[in-house]
Design an enzyme around this catalytic site. Structure first.
Site, PDB file in Angstrom:
ATOM      1  N   CYS A 111      43.997  25.040  26.749  1.00 58.89           N
ATOM      2  CA  CYS A 111      44.973  26.092  27.051  1.00 58.89           C
ATOM      3  C   CYS A 111      46.286  25.542  27.608  1.00 58.89           C
ATOM      4  O   CYS A 111      47.259  26.289  27.753  1.00 58.89           O
ATOM      5  CB  CYS A 111      44.376  27.103  28.008  1.00 58.89           C
ATOM      6  SG  CYS A 111      42.784  27.703  27.443  1.00 58.89           S
ATOM      7  N   HIS A 277      49.677  31.114  31.314  1.00 56.20           N
ATOM      8  CA  HIS A 277      48.578  31.233  30.368  1.00 56.20           C
ATOM      9  C   HIS A 277      47.834  32.545  30.636  1.00 56.20           C
ATOM     10  O   HIS A 277      47.509  32.865  31.787  1.00 56.20           O
ATOM     11  CB  HIS A 277      47.653  30.029  30.513  1.00 56.20           C
ATOM     12  CG  HIS A 277      46.380  30.159  29.767  1.00 56.20           C
ATOM     13  ND1 HIS A 277      46.355  30.551  28.442  1.00 56.20           N
ATOM     14  CD2 HIS A 277      45.090  29.972  30.134  1.00 56.20           C
ATOM     15  CE1 HIS A 277      45.099  30.599  28.046  1.00 56.20           C
ATOM     16  NE2 HIS A 277      44.321  30.254  29.043  1.00 56.20           N
ATOM     17  N   ASN A 307      42.595  35.975  25.777  1.00 53.14           N
ATOM     18  CA  ASN A 307      42.958  34.578  26.019  1.00 53.14           C
ATOM     19  C   ASN A 307      42.997  33.832  24.680  1.00 53.14           C
ATOM     20  O   ASN A 307      41.978  33.722  24.015  1.00 53.14           O
ATOM     21  CB  ASN A 307      41.903  33.984  26.969  1.00 53.14           C
ATOM     22  CG  ASN A 307      42.124  32.502  27.254  1.00 53.14           C
ATOM     23  OD1 ASN A 307      42.924  31.839  26.597  1.00 53.14           O
ATOM     24  ND2 ASN A 307      41.392  32.004  28.227  1.00 53.14           N
TER      25      ASN A 307
HETATM   26  N1  COA Z   1      29.934  42.786  30.651  1.00 54.07           N
HETATM   27  C1  COA Z   1      29.164  43.214  31.634  1.00 54.07           C
HETATM   28  N2  COA Z   1      28.623  42.399  32.564  1.00 54.07           N
HETATM   29  C2  COA Z   1      28.915  41.086  32.465  1.00 54.07           C
HETATM   30  C3  COA Z   1      29.715  40.566  31.428  1.00 54.07           C
HETATM   31  C4  COA Z   1      30.228  41.477  30.505  1.00 54.07           C
HETATM   32  N3  COA Z   1      31.029  41.091  29.479  1.00 54.07           N
HETATM   33  N4  COA Z   1      29.814  39.241  31.596  1.00 54.07           N
HETATM   34  C5  COA Z   1      29.099  38.915  32.682  1.00 54.07           C
HETATM   35  N5  COA Z   1      28.554  40.036  33.220  1.00 54.07           N
HETATM   36  C6  COA Z   1      27.717  40.163  34.393  1.00 54.07           C
HETATM   37  C7  COA Z   1      27.008  38.878  34.751  1.00 54.07           C
HETATM   38  O1  COA Z   1      25.834  38.746  34.025  1.00 54.07           O
HETATM   39  C8  COA Z   1      26.744  39.093  36.227  1.00 54.07           C
HETATM   40  O2  COA Z   1      25.625  39.925  36.355  1.00 54.07           O
HETATM   41  P1  COA Z   1      24.575  39.686  37.562  1.00 54.07           P
HETATM   42  O3  COA Z   1      25.372  39.889  38.813  1.00 54.07           O
HETATM   43  O4  COA Z   1      23.547  40.715  37.300  1.00 54.07           O
HETATM   44  O5  COA Z   1      24.105  38.273  37.401  1.00 54.07           O
HETATM   45  C9  COA Z   1      27.957  39.888  36.707  1.00 54.07           C
HETATM   46  O6  COA Z   1      28.548  40.436  35.527  1.00 54.07           O
HETATM   47  C10 COA Z   1      28.985  39.063  37.433  1.00 54.07           C
HETATM   48  O7  COA Z   1      29.244  37.909  36.681  1.00 54.07           O
HETATM   49  P2  COA Z   1      30.256  36.830  37.204  1.00 54.07           P
HETATM   50  O8  COA Z   1      30.274  35.684  36.243  1.00 54.07           O
HETATM   51  O9  COA Z   1      29.959  36.530  38.659  1.00 54.07           O
HETATM   52  O10 COA Z   1      31.627  37.638  37.112  1.00 54.07           O
HETATM   53  P3  COA Z   1      33.022  37.242  37.639  1.00 54.07           P
HETATM   54  O11 COA Z   1      33.495  38.229  38.609  1.00 54.07           O
HETATM   55  O12 COA Z   1      33.108  35.788  38.019  1.00 54.07           O
HETATM   56  O13 COA Z   1      33.888  37.429  36.320  1.00 54.07           O
HETATM   57  C11 COA Z   1      34.926  36.119  34.603  1.00 54.07           C
HETATM   58  C12 COA Z   1      33.620  36.607  35.196  1.00 54.07           C
HETATM   59  C13 COA Z   1      34.605  35.242  33.430  1.00 54.07           C
HETATM   60  C14 COA Z   1      35.728  37.317  34.150  1.00 54.07           C
HETATM   61  C15 COA Z   1      35.715  35.354  35.695  1.00 54.07           C
HETATM   62  O14 COA Z   1      34.888  34.412  36.317  1.00 54.07           O
HETATM   63  C16 COA Z   1      36.904  34.657  35.113  1.00 54.07           C
HETATM   64  O15 COA Z   1      37.799  35.278  34.602  1.00 54.07           O
HETATM   65  N6  COA Z   1      36.946  33.337  35.232  1.00 54.07           N
HETATM   66  C17 COA Z   1      38.015  32.560  34.654  1.00 54.07           C
HETATM   67  C18 COA Z   1      37.707  32.367  33.205  1.00 54.07           C
HETATM   68  C19 COA Z   1      38.889  31.899  32.437  1.00 54.07           C
HETATM   69  O16 COA Z   1      39.969  32.301  32.696  1.00 54.07           O
HETATM   70  N7  COA Z   1      38.613  31.050  31.488  1.00 54.07           N
HETATM   71  C20 COA Z   1      39.555  30.528  30.596  1.00 54.07           C
HETATM   72  C21 COA Z   1      40.380  29.517  31.237  1.00 54.07           C
HETATM   73  S1  COA Z   1      41.417  28.826  30.075  1.00 54.07           S
END
Ligand code: COA
Length: 350
Positions: A111, A277, A307
């Protein structure tokens, strides 16, 4: 000596997939995706390819810049999802554009690809090797994500963005880049593992379990997932530790931007727009807060595009440029971050 952006372009696939549509396909909700990421829809390639979108975006950027193909002497494409292992996407663009005087190559900085491309172009300009460059970010991430993994597939989209840049006396004020390979595992996607008659004979799981080099475990050990059959050539899907990536982004991006601003001798208040980004609205909000800047200075399109990795910054730049919101002389910041880990931030006079 510096670089100036002469023209921008972008291309997105025709198909738009909304969060509501994803609700029908997997255990997710529009509410979850929107509240955690800000993303509401994304463009997904069906007939489009990384190269086709890259060519389209490049043609628009060249037209806006008023540049003929022969004037381009450097083509750099940031991509992790080219259509072919080789030739590079950049060489395919060169062929399509008839940019016969260009040297063309791809870079993999995920990215941060567009920012790394800018840095390389700047170095080429400073060394006198090039005058006019086409820098492209192009991705078809929909083919890299596991559509059964709701924690990643809802985040990404496809598209391409391009910018024609030229060597000038004013333009780019400062650019910083960084990498941290020790944290590469938090966002990774395996390529095809080695799969030959020899590996099948020799490289058993037991071999990898025993293999060690200078006390370190053999890096290939990570690829042992299926060393027993003929399905070894299937590439793996993107895997991510979302929370780690989130923490990395909110710590590193403001720091990199501040470093670039400081070196350029510019205050955040002097910046017209921060083009970050487009991974997650919460990351952008956190960066804005750390820089003490209002969200109005942070244009976003992740709501509509998701993204798009290396393509995200140039697509956003083009969207804002198309709305004629940028005036020559405006000071802008661009910042990218992602797999590698990699990051880059640039301060530029538009
Ligand atoms: N829909 C519903 N529930 C979902 C889900 C979806 N699409 N994806 C994950 N979950 C659930 C998980 O299973 C978890 O459930 P649990 O609590 O029962 O285990 C819960 O949601 C929380 O998951 P978590 O991973 O802790 O969520 P989060 O608040 O960290 O959000 C992201 C996840 C990916 C949105 C966040 O971590 C993020 O944006 N990170 C940066 C990623 C990024 O930008 N990547 C690219 C960089 S270039």
């Amino acid at each position: 000596m510096s670089i100036k952006i002469m023209g921008t372009g972008s291309a997105l696939p025709e198909l738009v997939v909304t969060n509501k549509e994803l609700e029908q396909m997997m255990d997710t909700t529009d509410e979850w995706i929107t509240s955690r990421t800000g993303i509401r829809k994304r463009h997904i390639a069906v007939t489009e390819t990384t190269t086709l979108m890259a060519v389209k975006a490049s043609e628009i950027a060249m037209k806006k810049a008023g540049i003929e193909p022969e004037e381009i002497d450097l083509i750099i494409v940031g991509t992790v999802s080219g259509d072919k292992c080789f030739p590079s996407t950049a060489c395919q663009i060169q062929e399509a554009l008839l940019a016969k005087n260009a040297v063309a190559f791809d870079i993999n900085a995920a990215c941060a690809g567009f920012l790394f491309g800018l840095t390389i172009a700047d170095a080429y300009f400073q060394s006198g090797r090039a005058q006019t460059a086409l820098i492209v970010g192009a991705e078809t991430l929909s083919k890299m994500v596991d559509w059964k993994d709701r924690s990643t597939c809802v985040l990404f989209g496809d598209g391409a963005g391009a910018a024609v840049v030229r060597k000038t006396d004013t333009g780019m004020l400062h650019i910083v880049q960084g990498s941290d390979g020790t944290r590469g595992h938090v966002l990774a996607c395996d390529n095809r593992p080695v799969n030959t008659p020899f590996t099948r004979r020799l490289f058993t799981k037991e071999f990898f379990a025993r293999a060690s080099f200078a006390g370190e475990s053999f890096p290939g050990a990570a690829c042992t997932r299926e060393f027993s059959g003929d399905n070894l050539s299937a590439p793996d899907y993107l895997k991510m530790d979302g929370q780690e990536v989130f923490r990395f982004a909110v710590r590193t991006v403001p720091k990199a931007i501040c470093q670039a601003l400081e070196k350029a001798g510019i205050l955040p208040d002097e910046i017209q727009y921060f083009f970050l980004h487009q991974a997650n609205i919460r990351i952008i909000e956190a960066v804005a807060k750390k820089l003490g800047q209002p969200m109005e200075k942070f244009p976003t399109n992740l709501q509509k595009c998701g993204n798009i990795s290396a393509a995200s910054v140039p697509i956003l730049l083009d969207h804002v440029n198309r709305e004629e919101k940028l005036k020559r002389g405006d000071k802008i910041v661009m910042a990218g971050f992602g797999a590698g880990l990699t990051w880059g931030a640039a301060v530029i006079i538009w």
